[in-house]
Design an enzyme around this catalytic site. Structure first.
Site, PDB file in Angstrom:
ATOM      1  CG  HIS A  14      -0.204  -0.142   2.526  1.00 13.29           C
ATOM      2  ND1 HIS A  14       0.293   0.944   3.210  1.00 13.29           N
ATOM      3  CD2 HIS A  14       0.156  -1.224   3.251  1.00 13.29           C
ATOM      4  CE1 HIS A  14       0.897   0.529   4.314  1.00 13.29           C
ATOM      5  NE2 HIS A  14       0.844  -0.785   4.358  1.00 13.29           N
ATOM      6  N   GLY A  15       0.380   2.394   0.182  1.00 13.69           N
ATOM      7  CA  GLY A  15       1.168   3.625   0.068  1.00 13.69           C
ATOM      8  C   GLY A  15       2.450   3.645   0.861  1.00 13.69           C
TER       9      GLY A  15
END
Length: 162
Positions: A14-15
């Site tokens: 994810h980010g």
């Protein structure tokens, strides 16, 4: 194989992982070790698409990850291991993969889990695996983001009643 980072984060790529942790690790390959994800073609495709540019991503179960670790063909590769739970970390360590430190980033709350920290909730099986990892000499590195100071996971488990 050179292990640059081993992290438990059930969100996988994810980010934060794509932009911060992968740079922190400086690895050329992310290996997601998860039987569940390895058997889910849609999820496997999604995590591969979320990888940072220039970083290879493989999704395998623990037995295959152990075989790959021991394959001389990959001895010069640098790797960032991502896990969804501590049981598969334990399987790797018992299989001879020298994971010295496990970064505990995120394990979401679900029914049957006890909240240990704001970002980490565990089943009794998770707690047993964490305790066994500690007995095997694996250090805990409790941090959601790389800039956080290391938290005391053992104290958090005790506070939660484990």
């Amino acid at each position: 194989m050179q292990i640059r980072l081993a992290r438990i984060d059930d969100r996988l790529i994810h980010g934060q992982v794509a932009t911060v942790w992968s740079k922190e690790a400086g690895a050329e390959r992310i290996i997601i070790v998860s039987k569940e994800v390895a058997n889910d073609d849609i999820r496997k495709t999604l995590v591969r698409q979320a990888a940072p540019p220039g970083v290879k991503v493989n999704v395998v179960d623990a037995p295959k990850a152990i075989r790959v670790y021991n394959n001389p063909k990959y001895e010069n590769d640098t790797v960032f291991y991502l896990f969804t739970n501590p049981e598969e970390v334990l399987e790797m360590v018992k299989g001879g993969v020298p994971i010295k430190t496990i970064n505990i980033g995120g394990m979401q709350f679900k029914t049957g889990r006890t909240q240990i920290t704001k970002a980490v909730s565990c089943t009794p099986e998770d707690i047993a695996a964490f305790k066994e990892l500690k007995k095997l000499g694996v250090e805990y590195d409790l941090r959601c983001v790389a800039s956080d100071p290391k938290g005391d996971f053992e104290a958090a488990m005790k506070k939660a009643g484990f």
